[in-house]
Design an enzyme around this catalytic site. Sequence first.
Site, PDB file in Angstrom:
ATOM      1  N   PRO A  22      57.373  -4.332 -67.686  1.00  0.00           N
ATOM      2  CA  PRO A  22      57.386  -5.105 -66.433  1.00  0.00           C
ATOM      3  C   PRO A  22      57.820  -6.538 -66.690  1.00  0.00           C
ATOM      4  CG  PRO A  22      55.129  -4.663 -67.167  1.00  0.00           C
ATOM      5  CD  PRO A  22      56.021  -3.870 -68.051  1.00  0.00           C
ATOM      6  N   GLN A  97      54.242  -2.112 -60.850  1.00  0.00           N
ATOM      7  CA  GLN A  97      53.123  -2.817 -61.474  1.00  0.00           C
ATOM      8  C   GLN A  97      52.366  -3.648 -60.434  1.00  0.00           C
ATOM      9  OE1 GLN A  97      53.346  -6.240 -64.151  1.00  0.00           O
ATOM     10  NE2 GLN A  97      52.173  -5.090 -65.669  1.00  0.00           N
ATOM     11  N   TYR A 178      45.751 -12.397 -66.205  1.00  0.00           N
ATOM     12  CA  TYR A 178      45.697 -12.337 -64.741  1.00  0.00           C
ATOM     13  C   TYR A 178      44.348 -11.785 -64.291  1.00  0.00           C
ATOM     14  CZ  TYR A 178      50.417 -13.771 -65.437  1.00  0.00           C
ATOM     15  OH  TYR A 178      51.497 -14.487 -65.846  1.00  0.00           O
TER      16      TYR A 178
HETATM   17  C1  LIG Z   1      61.006 -12.701 -68.166  1.00  0.00           C
HETATM   18  C2  LIG Z   1      59.714 -11.983 -68.475  1.00  0.00           C
HETATM   19  C3  LIG Z   1      58.834 -11.709 -67.446  1.00  0.00           C
HETATM   20  C4  LIG Z   1      57.651 -11.005 -67.685  1.00  0.00           C
HETATM   21  N1  LIG Z   1      56.834 -10.648 -66.630  1.00  0.00           N
HETATM   22  C5  LIG Z   1      55.827  -9.766 -66.831  1.00  0.00           C
HETATM   23  C6  LIG Z   1      55.146  -9.162 -65.727  1.00  0.00           C
HETATM   24  O1  LIG Z   1      55.442  -9.386 -64.548  1.00  0.00           O
HETATM   25  N2  LIG Z   1      54.155  -8.273 -66.021  1.00  0.00           N
HETATM   26  C7  LIG Z   1      53.810  -7.962 -67.317  1.00  0.00           C
HETATM   27  O2  LIG Z   1      52.910  -7.155 -67.531  1.00  0.00           O
HETATM   28  N3  LIG Z   1      54.443  -8.524 -68.359  1.00  0.00           N
HETATM   29  C8  LIG Z   1      55.457  -9.372 -68.143  1.00  0.00           C
HETATM   30  N4  LIG Z   1      56.192  -9.835 -69.218  1.00  0.00           N
HETATM   31  C9  LIG Z   1      55.859  -9.357 -70.577  1.00  0.00           C
HETATM   32  C10 LIG Z   1      56.674  -8.116 -70.905  1.00  0.00           C
HETATM   33  O3  LIG Z   1      56.308  -7.020 -70.091  1.00  0.00           O
HETATM   34  C11 LIG Z   1      56.465  -7.722 -72.379  1.00  0.00           C
HETATM   35  O4  LIG Z   1      55.099  -7.472 -72.553  1.00  0.00           O
HETATM   36  C12 LIG Z   1      56.914  -8.817 -73.333  1.00  0.00           C
HETATM   37  O5  LIG Z   1      58.202  -9.301 -72.982  1.00  0.00           O
HETATM   38  C13 LIG Z   1      56.947  -8.317 -74.776  1.00  0.00           C
HETATM   39  O6  LIG Z   1      57.907  -7.285 -74.917  1.00  0.00           O
HETATM   40  P1  LIG Z   1      59.329  -7.568 -75.649  1.00  0.00           P
HETATM   41  O7  LIG Z   1      58.990  -8.172 -76.974  1.00  0.00           O
HETATM   42  O8  LIG Z   1      59.989  -6.230 -75.756  1.00  0.00           O
HETATM   43  O9  LIG Z   1      60.096  -8.523 -74.775  1.00  0.00           O
HETATM   44  C14 LIG Z   1      57.344 -10.586 -69.000  1.00  0.00           C
HETATM   45  C15 LIG Z   1      58.231 -10.884 -70.042  1.00  0.00           C
HETATM   46  C16 LIG Z   1      59.410 -11.550 -69.789  1.00  0.00           C
HETATM   47  C17 LIG Z   1      60.380 -11.802 -70.917  1.00  0.00           C
END
Ligand SMILES: Cc1cc2nc3c(=O)[nH]c(=O)nc-3n(C[C@H](O)[C@H](O)[C@H](O)COP(=O)(O)O)c2cc1C
Length: 358
Positions: A22, A97, A178
């Site tokens: 997400p 989500q 959150y």
């Molecule tokens: C731009 C951005 C927005 C995010 N928004 C959310 C969100 O709305 N809900 C959530 O659970 N995590 C959010 N995250 C966290 C991601 O879901 C994920 O846990 C995090 O980027 C780590 O994964 P990665 O290393 O593959 O990027 C966000 C991450 C990024 C980069």
Amino acid sequence: MKLLEKTTIGGIEFKNKIAMAPMTRNRATDNGEATASMVKYYEQRASIGLIITEGVNISKLALGSPNTPGIYTPEQVESWKKVTQAVHAKGGKLFLQLWHTGRTSHSSLLNGVTPVAPSAIRIEGHKKATSTGMHEYEIPRALTTAEVKDVIKEYATAAKNAMEAGFDGVELHGAFGYLPNQFLVDGANTRTDEYGGSIENRSRFVLEVMQELVNVWGADKVGIKLSPSIPFNGMIDSDPQALFTYLIQELNKMPLAYLHLMNALFPLEQLPHWPKDVLGTYASLFNKPIIANGGYNPESAELELASGKAQLISFGALALSNPDLVNRIETKSPLNNPDRTTFYSGGDKGYIDYPTLN
Ligand SMILES: Cc1cc2nc3c(=O)[nH]c(=O)nc-3n(C[C@H](O)[C@H](O)[C@H](O)COP(=O)(O)O)c2cc1C
């Protein structure tokens, strides 16, 4: 490659073991409706086995970031139908989500209303980005017991709306500081009613919300995202291992689709008693599929699947920057780098214009 193999959770078949994590992108209308660009963004990524949408506000007071979408008005529900139809037309699957930001919001985003939380404890040591610049976090207003129960019902209504909008399931955002996470940790929850105090009481909010979601959706359609070792947003707990062990054991009693676990992505030197190996500590406690998240590239994701601790791997930043992530993994092609300057703003730039191989 294991990542490219089909998998089934409950009755749902996923094209591969790749999930899109997400990600909030702040591209919705001022009324929290999904736009044509959002339809395109999700449709572009429909080759991913499971898309989990950005956090979607369950109510007006849930909002904590400008231009984030909601799922509490008929217009928002209609707008999401275009997203689900477009992704389904391409054979993709998507979960919505459910998001409530609680004390991480700010009155400037809530028409002057003070954000709500389990307790009147504010986040210290960080500033809040709003449409009017950087602000100190505010002292939130503690929800009354009756209001806590109302919020739980708001989750149920949002879950029904998500079903009407055509999603394949829902995920509770229980991570990253959150509202549900605020109820869990004793650094943010000092309530003296049945929602505070003991680990059992602090877990009650999450468990009651999850039960409502299962009541709406039935078996195998509800997931939850947790980040047991991420102290971001003031998520400090005196004994996270005992807390999350209890919570996961209770979640096991429900017919859930999956547990989405975030790795420890933040430094933990100040918190030596916190488990650094999140999957190693918690994955085996859960008796349904685990989606592992946090810091994976295709190679490390493949190794994680081989370890047997996770059934799917979710990619955040790399799914954002590679609409054809699956094809690139399949063809062992280089990946586009994510452009951080357009994560949370920038219109279509850095949103629907990342190049594909073809
Ligand atoms: C731009 C951005 C927005 C995010 N928004 C959310 C969100 O709305 N809900 C959530 O659970 N995590 C959010 N995250 C966290 C991601 O879901 C994920 O846990 C995090 O980027 C780590 O994964 P990665 O290393 O593959 O990027 C966000 C991450 C990024 C980069």
